[in-house]
Scaffold this motif. Structure first.
Motif, PDB file in Angstrom:
ATOM      1  N   VAL A 150       0.847  -1.122   0.155  1.00  0.00           N
ATOM      2  CA  VAL A 150      -0.030   0.161   0.044  1.00  0.00           C
ATOM      3  C   VAL A 150       1.066   1.318  -0.171  1.00  0.00           C
ATOM      4  O   VAL A 150       1.915   1.290   0.743  1.00  0.00           O
ATOM      5  CB  VAL A 150      -0.955   0.040   1.247  1.00  0.00           C
ATOM      6  N   PRO A 151       0.228   2.352  -0.430  1.00  0.00           N
ATOM      7  CA  PRO A 151       0.850   3.793  -0.355  1.00  0.00           C
ATOM      8  C   PRO A 151       0.937   3.932   1.029  1.00  0.00           C
ATOM      9  O   PRO A 151      -0.184   3.896   1.703  1.00  0.00           O
ATOM     10  CB  PRO A 151       0.001   4.567  -1.162  1.00  0.00           C
ATOM     11  N   PHE A 152       2.100   4.621   1.544  1.00  0.00           N
ATOM     12  CA  PHE A 152       2.062   4.853   3.171  1.00  0.00           C
ATOM     13  C   PHE A 152       3.163   5.817   3.355  1.00  0.00           C
ATOM     14  O   PHE A 152       4.227   5.870   2.968  1.00  0.00           O
ATOM     15  CB  PHE A 152       2.376   3.469   3.855  1.00  0.00           C
ATOM     16  N   MET A 153       2.629   7.018   3.971  1.00  0.00           N
ATOM     17  CA  MET A 153       3.703   8.103   4.417  1.00  0.00           C
ATOM     18  C   MET A 153       3.062   8.967   5.427  1.00  0.00           C
ATOM     19  O   MET A 153       1.786   8.856   5.676  1.00  0.00           O
ATOM     20  CB  MET A 153       4.094   8.959   3.302  1.00  0.00           C
ATOM     21  N   VAL A 154       4.147   9.385   6.355  1.00  0.00           N
ATOM     22  CA  VAL A 154       3.633  10.297   7.579  1.00  0.00           C
ATOM     23  C   VAL A 154       4.534  11.492   7.546  1.00  0.00           C
ATOM     24  O   VAL A 154       5.765  11.193   7.727  1.00  0.00           O
ATOM     25  CB  VAL A 154       3.687   9.503   8.623  1.00  0.00           C
ATOM     26  N   ARG A 155       3.870  12.591   7.605  1.00  0.00           N
ATOM     27  CA  ARG A 155       4.746  13.743   7.780  1.00  0.00           C
ATOM     28  C   ARG A 155       4.504  14.272   9.225  1.00  0.00           C
ATOM     29  O   ARG A 155       3.333  14.456   9.712  1.00  0.00           O
ATOM     30  CB  ARG A 155       4.048  14.848   6.863  1.00  0.00           C
ATOM     31  N   VAL A 156       5.829  14.556   9.729  1.00  0.00           N
ATOM     32  CA  VAL A 156       5.798  15.025  11.081  1.00  0.00           C
ATOM     33  C   VAL A 156       6.590  16.482  11.082  1.00  0.00           C
ATOM     34  O   VAL A 156       7.923  16.259  11.075  1.00  0.00           O
ATOM     35  CB  VAL A 156       6.053  14.084  12.228  1.00  0.00           C
ATOM     36  N   PRO A 157       5.987  17.497  11.259  1.00  0.00           N
ATOM     37  CA  PRO A 157       6.874  18.531  11.330  1.00  0.00           C
ATOM     38  C   PRO A 157       8.050  18.574  12.443  1.00  0.00           C
ATOM     39  O   PRO A 157       7.635  18.307  13.615  1.00  0.00           O
ATOM     40  CB  PRO A 157       5.890  19.737  11.583  1.00  0.00           C
ATOM     41  N   GLY A 158       9.243  19.006  12.042  1.00  0.00           N
ATOM     42  CA  GLY A 158      10.312  19.018  12.954  1.00  0.00           C
ATOM     43  C   GLY A 158      11.085  17.658  13.118  1.00  0.00           C
ATOM     44  O   GLY A 158      12.169  17.575  13.281  1.00  0.00           O
TER      45      GLY A 158
END
Length: 288
Positions: A150-158
């Motif tokens: 599956v497509p999977f990404m997580v953006r966490v600032p910093g």
């Protein structure tokens, strides 16, 4: 396909190139991902059973954050309502991807315009893959790579501002503990063996350590998925598959849906992705 907004999000995210769902059907996959528990804990293997009745009154990701003082809003199909949809043509599939890319762009622009981009965690994931004729299959509903990847990404600032590319296996059950830790809340406990009376726990792992060190040697070496088959006159079977860096191995035992336990082993599949990335040669019986 031209996906500028997917690409832009990926450049500032933990990009999980080897992300896998736990069940390649909408309802079971979403029940698993949004509770952080595997299908054998939710007891949802189709589009007709409800996890709160079958598995337990578990806390979901939106419910957890609401209980911790956040406003949570849902729209569209969150859990599966029991209506299956089918995309019948490759052209329609590509059009769908382009449409989703545009929607992602609208969301990211809104965050920028409102000054919230540096204070908002963004996760993007699909509940299953999709076959467009590969392995002689259409749609999903298998244990093949094309259905479980599956497509999977997580953006966490910093933490992910410069982008982190990850090739180790990850699973959708990792999302819940990741969001909790990334937000600075107390880490979720690991689910015990008797999981059904525990409202809040996780069967996956937080990926925050991978954001800090994508070469973390302590990370899991495999991802797990499953899919059930009911063959008239032959019984019910549960395909349980493990995907490592090189191999996919699947066993097909008979399965008792009352006890939720496998019984007699009936078959196996083994694919070597180094030599056979499309999983066309089953090497399970190959003695060499």
């Amino acid at each position: 396909m031209h996906t500028p907004n997917h690409d832009g999000l990926a450049k500032k995210s933990l990009l999980l190139r080897r992300g896998y769902c736990q069940y390649a059907v909408c309802g079971p996959s979403r029940a698993s991902a949004l509770t952080g528990r595997r299908p054998d804990s939710t007891h949802v293997y189709d589009l007709h059973h409800y996890w709160r009745k079958e598995g337990g009154n578990f806390t979901t990701i939106p419910q957890f954050f609401k209980d911790n003082g956040y406003n949570t809003i849902g729209m569209g199909k969150i859990f599966h309502p029991g209506i299956a949809s089918v995309v019948k043509l490759r052209q329609a599939y590509h059009s769908c991807v382009s449409w989703i890319d545009d929607e992602i762009g609208r969301i990211l622009k809104a965050l920028e315009d409102e000054g919230l981009a540096d204070d908002t965690i963004v996760s993007f994931w699909g509940d299953h893959g999709w076959a467009l004729g590969e392995n002689g299959e259409w749609e999903k509903q298998t244990n093949f790579e094309i259905a479980t990847h599956v497509p999977f990404m997580v953006r966490v600032p910093g933490l992910t501002d410069h982008g982190v590319k990850m090739n180790k296996p990850t699973e959708l059950v990792d999302l819940f503990p990741t969001l909790v830790e990334a937000e600075g809340l107390p880490k979720l406990q690991r689910c015990p063996v008797n999981v059904h009376n525990v409202k809040v726990c996780a069967e996956g792992d937080s990926m925050v350590p991978l954001m800090k060190n994508p070469n973390d040697g302590s990370w899991k070496q495999a991802a797990y998925s499953q899919y059930a088959h009911h063959l008239e006159g032959h019984g019910s079977f549960m395909g349980c598959t493990v995907r490592t860096d090189r191999y996919r191995y699947t066993e097909w035992p008979e399965f008792d849906f009352n006890s939720h336990q496998p019984t007699k082993q009936q078959g196996a599949e083994l694919y070597d992705h180094q030599k056979d990335p499309w999983e066309t040669e089953n090497k399970a019986d190959d003695q060499s």
